[in-house]
Design a protein around this motif. Sequence first.
Motif, PDB file in Angstrom:
ATOM      1  N   TYR A 109      81.419  44.657  63.117  1.00 42.17           N
ATOM      2  CA  TYR A 109      81.493  45.198  61.761  1.00 42.17           C
ATOM      3  C   TYR A 109      82.637  44.472  61.072  1.00 42.17           C
ATOM      4  O   TYR A 109      83.742  44.365  61.611  1.00 42.17           O
ATOM      5  N   VAL A 110      82.398  43.942  59.864  1.00 40.09           N
ATOM      6  CA  VAL A 110      83.379  43.116  59.168  1.00 40.09           C
ATOM      7  C   VAL A 110      83.508  43.564  57.714  1.00 40.09           C
ATOM      8  O   VAL A 110      82.503  43.884  57.066  1.00 40.09           O
ATOM      9  N   GLU A 111      84.742  43.588  57.225  1.00 39.26           N
ATOM     10  CA  GLU A 111      85.011  43.815  55.794  1.00 39.26           C
ATOM     11  C   GLU A 111      85.721  42.587  55.234  1.00 39.26           C
ATOM     12  O   GLU A 111      86.626  42.039  55.870  1.00 39.26           O
ATOM     13  N   ILE A 112      85.331  42.178  54.035  1.00 41.11           N
ATOM     14  CA  ILE A 112      85.989  41.082  53.329  1.00 41.11           C
ATOM     15  C   ILE A 112      86.673  41.665  52.093  1.00 41.11           C
ATOM     16  O   ILE A 112      86.004  42.266  51.235  1.00 41.11           O
ATOM     17  N   ILE A 137      81.087  33.825  50.966  1.00 39.65           N
ATOM     18  CA  ILE A 137      81.250  35.146  51.582  1.00 39.65           C
ATOM     19  C   ILE A 137      80.511  35.195  52.919  1.00 39.65           C
ATOM     20  O   ILE A 137      80.988  35.785  53.899  1.00 39.65           O
ATOM     21  N   ALA A 138      79.339  34.561  52.981  1.00 38.61           N
ATOM     22  CA  ALA A 138      78.576  34.549  54.236  1.00 38.61           C
ATOM     23  C   ALA A 138      79.367  33.856  55.335  1.00 38.61           C
ATOM     24  O   ALA A 138      79.396  34.313  56.484  1.00 38.61           O
ATOM     25  N   PHE A 139      80.003  32.743  55.001  1.00 37.48           N
ATOM     26  CA  PHE A 139      80.845  32.038  55.974  1.00 37.48           C
ATOM     27  C   PHE A 139      82.016  32.911  56.401  1.00 37.48           C
ATOM     28  O   PHE A 139      82.329  33.026  57.593  1.00 37.48           O
ATOM     29  N   LEU A 140      82.665  33.558  55.445  1.00 35.84           N
ATOM     30  CA  LEU A 140      83.839  34.379  55.746  1.00 35.84           C
ATOM     31  C   LEU A 140      83.489  35.592  56.604  1.00 35.84           C
ATOM     32  O   LEU A 140      84.321  36.092  57.351  1.00 35.84           O
ATOM     33  N   CYS A 141      82.247  36.062  56.497  1.00 35.07           N
ATOM     34  CA  CYS A 141      81.802  37.178  57.337  1.00 35.07           C
ATOM     35  C   CYS A 141      81.592  36.757  58.786  1.00 35.07           C
ATOM     36  O   CYS A 141      81.419  37.612  59.663  1.00 35.07           O
ATOM     37  N   ASP A 142      81.631  35.457  59.051  1.00 33.29           N
ATOM     38  CA  ASP A 142      81.257  34.969  60.374  1.00 33.29           C
ATOM     39  C   ASP A 142      82.359  34.140  61.040  1.00 33.29           C
ATOM     40  O   ASP A 142      82.078  33.357  61.937  1.00 33.29           O
ATOM     41  N   ILE A 143      83.622  34.304  60.606  1.00 33.50           N
ATOM     42  CA  ILE A 143      84.698  33.528  61.224  1.00 33.50           C
ATOM     43  C   ILE A 143      85.734  34.442  61.903  1.00 33.50           C
ATOM     44  O   ILE A 143      86.827  33.993  62.234  1.00 33.50           O
ATOM     45  N   ARG A 166      91.411  31.579  46.616  1.00 36.78           N
ATOM     46  CA  ARG A 166      90.810  30.970  47.803  1.00 36.78           C
ATOM     47  C   ARG A 166      91.202  31.684  49.103  1.00 36.78           C
ATOM     48  O   ARG A 166      91.014  31.140  50.190  1.00 36.78           O
ATOM     49  N   THR A 167      91.737  32.890  49.012  1.00 35.95           N
ATOM     50  CA  THR A 167      92.180  33.646  50.184  1.00 35.95           C
ATOM     51  C   THR A 167      91.568  35.039  50.165  1.00 35.95           C
ATOM     52  O   THR A 167      91.455  35.663  49.102  1.00 35.95           O
ATOM     53  N   VAL A 168      91.191  35.519  51.344  1.00 35.99           N
ATOM     54  CA  VAL A 168      90.674  36.879  51.487  1.00 35.99           C
ATOM     55  C   VAL A 168      91.333  37.534  52.699  1.00 35.99           C
ATOM     56  O   VAL A 168      91.910  36.864  53.562  1.00 35.99           O
ATOM     57  N   GLY A 169      91.223  38.858  52.753  1.00 34.40           N
ATOM     58  CA  GLY A 169      91.596  39.610  53.938  1.00 34.40           C
ATOM     59  C   GLY A 169      90.338  39.966  54.706  1.00 34.40           C
ATOM     60  O   GLY A 169      89.332  40.363  54.110  1.00 34.40           O
TER      61      GLY A 169
END
Length: 338
Positions: free
Chosen positions: A288-291, A218-224, A267-270
């Motif tokens: 500001y990011v939402e996963i 989740i930390a990685f996904l918040c930063d891409i 393995r997929t998120v919005g």
Amino acid sequence: MAPFSDAVKLQPQISKQGPSTVYSGEIDPEWTIGVVPNGGYSLALVIEATMRYQIATEHKDPIHVTAHYLKAVSSTSPFEVHVQTLKKGRGLTNVLANLVQEGQVRIMTHIIFGILAPTPTGPDVASSVTRKFNAPGAYARRHPLSTHPATAEVSKRMRSAWSYRDVVKKAEDPVFTNRNQVDHPSRTNGSTVGGGGIEWGSWFELLGDETRITTPSIAFLCDIFTNAPTLLPKEERKGLEASWFPTITLAIELKHPIPTSGSYASRTVGIYHKGDFMNAPQGRHDAYVEIWTAPSNIGEGKEVDGWREEQVCLAISTQMALVVSMDVNARTASAAKL
């Protein structure tokens, strides 16, 4: 290339240094931007260590992470994560953790652990209020992406600085691309109250049949996400050269356990991103990011009515980053080894 779950593995042995429990490992050089490890990937290493630290306790789930990036992490040096308990309470445990390389603290974090589960009911819980903020309540935040991942168009361009571009897939939402245009009605003027900003949204997939979305990822996904300066129309970003957007602070609140049923992609998120401010010097800007969960992987499954009602927000994050030349990326990496 190793999947993300392998890239955040730690060595099995631990040690003690004063009040801290120390975990160690090696940086995977294939999860970098340029030659510097992705900031979210580096933070994922810290989260992995703290989850191991908390595994035998009542509070196993990180629910809030605050990270300060003091010095660039090196992709060529071993690292340690020094973890200690700041305070253990009835419902929450506060943990301090630092990522250390070459005797220097590179990332300093404060992580709150608790129980990441659906809201309980009872006389001490304002359940009549909390229900209003869960779908399908009228005040609930709804899934922000306009397309279903089964029908979304895969983005052909992947940022060349991403060393991990061959093991990820994305499908950007065209609605946000349109909103960012200089002639869109959402642009502000002297009579506008509020409004403004830049938006971006995308389905994002970690490739590999065995790959799974995990709490550290989740930390990685918040930063891409795509940073706001590059989302501006060309006429609004004249002079912006090939850039690196180093993270200075990153805060993440984890909102919901990662679902495991067939209604959710594994393995997929919005991802939704909004940025409202950019200031000199150094092009300092906010994010500001939402996963969100996804109903299927990109290009798979079938769109059905009401699919948004089942999806949940996994995490929200805020970030302060800079805009610097990509040349700084290489120089920073060299300096990080010293």
